[in-house]
Design a protein around this motif. Structure first.
Motif, PDB file in Angstrom:
ATOM      1  N   UNK A 194       1.016  -1.024  -0.040  1.00 14.38           N
ATOM      2  CA  UNK A 194       0.148  -0.041  -0.059  1.00 14.38           C
ATOM      3  C   UNK A 194       1.055   1.177  -0.115  1.00 14.38           C
ATOM      4  N   UNK A 195       0.286   2.324  -0.526  1.00 14.57           N
ATOM      5  CA  UNK A 195       1.178   3.785  -0.618  1.00 14.57           C
ATOM      6  C   UNK A 195       0.386   4.654  -0.845  1.00 14.57           C
ATOM      7  N   UNK A 196       0.862   5.965  -0.824  1.00 17.23           N
ATOM      8  CA  UNK A 196       0.063   7.159  -1.157  1.00 17.23           C
ATOM      9  C   UNK A 196       0.099   7.384  -2.537  1.00 17.23           C
TER      10      UNK A 196
ATOM     11  N   UNK B  89      -3.583  12.426   1.146  1.00 20.37           N
ATOM     12  CA  UNK B  89      -3.247  11.160   0.876  1.00 20.37           C
ATOM     13  C   UNK B  89      -4.326  10.605   0.153  1.00 20.37           C
ATOM     14  N   UNK B  90      -3.818   9.844  -0.986  1.00 24.39           N
ATOM     15  CA  UNK B  90      -4.905   8.855  -1.797  1.00 24.39           C
ATOM     16  C   UNK B  90      -4.015   7.254  -1.660  1.00 24.39           C
ATOM     17  N   UNK B  91      -4.672   6.439  -0.808  1.00 27.64           N
ATOM     18  CA  UNK B  91      -4.222   5.386  -0.161  1.00 27.64           C
ATOM     19  C   UNK B  91      -5.009   4.378  -1.466  1.00 27.64           C
ATOM     20  N   UNK B  92      -3.777   3.470  -1.843  1.00 28.37           N
ATOM     21  CA  UNK B  92      -4.218   2.474  -2.849  1.00 28.37           C
ATOM     22  C   UNK B  92      -3.518   1.077  -2.459  1.00 28.37           C
ATOM     23  N   UNK B  93      -3.955  -0.136  -2.931  1.00 34.97           N
ATOM     24  CA  UNK B  93      -3.450  -1.461  -2.583  1.00 34.97           C
ATOM     25  C   UNK B  93      -2.177  -1.525  -3.452  1.00 34.97           C
ATOM     26  N   UNK B  94      -1.335  -0.877  -3.837  1.00 36.57           N
ATOM     27  CA  UNK B  94      -0.163  -1.111  -4.648  1.00 36.57           C
ATOM     28  C   UNK B  94       1.014  -0.548  -3.700  1.00 36.57           C
TER      29      UNK B  94
ATOM     30  N   UNK C 275     -13.005   3.313  -3.317  1.00 36.60           N
ATOM     31  CA  UNK C 275     -11.797   3.344  -2.787  1.00 36.60           C
ATOM     32  C   UNK C 275     -10.690   3.185  -3.875  1.00 36.60           C
ATOM     33  N   UNK C 276      -9.408   3.459  -3.635  1.00 40.65           N
ATOM     34  CA  UNK C 276      -8.438   3.549  -4.419  1.00 40.65           C
ATOM     35  C   UNK C 276      -8.364   4.763  -5.404  1.00 40.65           C
ATOM     36  N   UNK C 277      -7.770   4.616  -6.477  1.00 39.27           N
ATOM     37  CA  UNK C 277      -7.582   5.790  -7.344  1.00 39.27           C
ATOM     38  C   UNK C 277      -7.548   5.490  -8.860  1.00 39.27           C
TER      39      UNK C 277
ATOM     40  N   UNK D 241      -6.777  -0.146  -0.497  1.00 39.73           N
ATOM     41  CA  UNK D 241      -6.168  -0.917   0.761  1.00 39.73           C
ATOM     42  C   UNK D 241      -6.979  -1.417   1.601  1.00 39.73           C
ATOM     43  N   UNK D 242      -8.213  -1.169   1.515  1.00 36.03           N
ATOM     44  CA  UNK D 242      -9.428  -1.557   2.677  1.00 36.03           C
ATOM     45  C   UNK D 242      -9.407  -3.263   2.786  1.00 36.03           C
TER      46      UNK D 242
END
Length: 496
Positions: free
Chosen positions: A284-286, A317-322, A358-360, A424-425
């Protein structure tokens, strides 16, 4: 399979038992009737010698005694018309028997046996014995029940034997399928038990050999990748030595930072290649921070090529599962495709927005010639003289996060790539992890593509410190800090 074998044996056994028991039941019924008729005939014939010799009174007494001891009523018709014993109507069969014929014939409720007795004055006497249906079928019900019980017992026995046989066949197949499922799930230590019929044992042995071979090929591939990556250390060391010999301190620091970044990437490749399973680093990252850094990294090249670079990044911040490195790789791939496959001076835009679930969304669009008719995401295929791996890598990273990669057209007719990044939830959906993104040629909205009228602080080579501002917020981005993040000193000509 086990149930089907049992049903097949049950159906076959039922057909065999029916074809055997039904004729046997009919034979038993015929035998029972013949036995009763034969007994009645013998009884009537035993009385025949007494009819011409005894007086009528004595004969009547004898007939009454016989009727008291038997279930088949007996009647004697004398030539004078007198009837002795059980009363019975004078039928056509009795008239026929008075002509000297003895036979049996059907009668209502049973069967009658007629015996003609000659030698009397005045004509022929007839002895009639009536055999009712209850006597004709005596013991038949019990025999039929016994046959049915024997047939049911044989059927149950055949099903039990078939079930045991099917179990001996299905059990090794189930173990074999379980081992195959474990192999499909990535457990290369799974082995099938070599048991059961010869064919199943051969299949189990083949699956075990396949598992061993897969493990060997994967191990060889990991070692090959690690070895090839390790060979890059020598030219990197030479590059670092050359950089340290530069007199310009700023240029030396920049080249050393770039060499260090490449060396860290090579080290990570070696670690990943030697690691059988997945890594334990948090994925996960921003996305806002990563995209802003990559945009700042590519801005100097856009300035050198006189490209108008528009950047819109969602605020906060835009959290993503990457992982951050994977997202940076995706951004470098998309931006590098624009630089390598469009003429100098062609404008492009980068837009990062939030997804509703969620995500981007990451959109990179340009004013160039656009994509051709072929699917540019197909691995190993490229019309630009490159490796053809870049977009496929980006697609795989997006799908691993639970997102997608869509190829389209910008409003100006150029190319547009929309990268969906998961939230990332929770873990990515399994259905999306293996779904192949298809080529979709569509015109994106002007705001989504980032090619609207000039926005505040767009990257156009205005100076070393610029800002990406717009309806999605502003993100400060420093100038040409090329060594601040992983990437080449000057973005190479890359392949779609």
């Amino acid at each position: 399979m086990r149930l089907r074998i049992s049903l097949l044996v049950m159906a076959t056994s039922s057909l065999v038992l029916v074809s055997f028991l039904v004729p046997l039941a009919l034979v038993l019924r015929t035998l029972a009737a013949d036995r009763a008729v034969s007994a009645a005939t013998a009884e009537a014939q035993s009385l025949a010698p007494l009819v011409p010799t005894l007086a009528i009174g004595s004969l009547r007494l004898t007939v009454d005694q016989v009727n008291m001891q038997t279930d088949t009523p007996l009647t004697v018709f004398l030539p004078s018309g007198a009837e002795l014993g059980q009363p019975a109507p004078v039928s056509q069969a009795i008239r026929l028997a008075r002509h000297g014929r003895s036979f049996s014939a059907g009668a209502p409720g049973g069967e009658q046996v007629l015996v003609a007795v000659e030698g009397l004055a005045g004509g022929t006497a007839v002895i009639r014995t009536f055999v009712p249906d209850s006597v004709l079928r005596h013991g038949l019900t019990r025999a039929w029940l016994l046959l049915g019980a024997v047939g049911l017992l044989l059927l149950v026995l055949s099903v039990v034997v078939a079930d045991q046989l099917a179990r001996s066949l299905v059990r090794p197949l189930t173990v074999l399928a379980r081992a195959a499922d474990r192999l499909a799930a990535g457990d290369l230590s799974a082995r099938a038990a070599v048991a059961g019929p010869p064919e199943v044992r051969r299949a189990g042995a083949g699956l075990n050999r396949l598992a061993v071979r897969i493990g060997e090929l994967l191990a060889h591939e990991r070692e090959t990748v690690a070895d090839l990556s390790h060979r890059l250390r020598t030219p990197l060391t030479a590059l670092r030595i050359d950089a340290e010999s530069l007199r310009d301190g700023a240029e030396m620091e920049r080249l050393l930072a770039d060499a260090g970044s490449v060396e860290r990437t090579v080290s990570e490749i070696i670690r990943e290649a030697r690691r059988p399973g997945g890594g334990g680093a948090p994925v996960r990252c921003d996305a806002a921070r990563v995209i802003a850094e990559r945009a700042a990294f590519w801005w100097p090249l856009a300035e050198d090529q006189n490209r108008r670079m528009t950047v819109e990044v969602a605020p906060g911040p835009v959290p993503v599962f990457v992982a951050a490195d994977d997202l940076a790789t995706c951004a470098d791939i998309l931006l590098g495709n624009v630089v390598a496959h469009t003429p100098e001076g062609v404008a492009f835009a980068v837009r990062l927005s939030r997804r509703a679930a969620g995500g981007a969304w990451l959109v990179v669009a340009d004013d160039g010639p656009g994509f051709g008719g072929a699917d540019p995401t197909r691995r190993g295929q490229s019309s630009g003289g490159s490796t053809g791996l870049g977009l496929d890598i980006a697609r795989r990273i997006a799908e691993a996060s639970g997102g997608t990669l869509v190829i389209g057209r910008s409003p100006s007719g150029g190319g547009s790539v929309t990268l969906g990044l998961g939230s990332p939830a929770g873990p990515p959906e399994e259905s999306r992890r293996h779904r192949r993104a298809r080529l979709r040629l569509r015109v994106l909205p002007r705001q989504a593509a980032g090619l609207a009228a000039p926005v505040c602080g767009s990257y156009r080579g205005t100076g070393p410190d610029s800002a990406a501002c717009g309806p999605f917020g502003c993100t400060a981005v420093s100038g040409p800090r090329r060594g601040a993040a992983a990437g080449p000193a000057r973005p190479p000509r890359r392949a779609r």
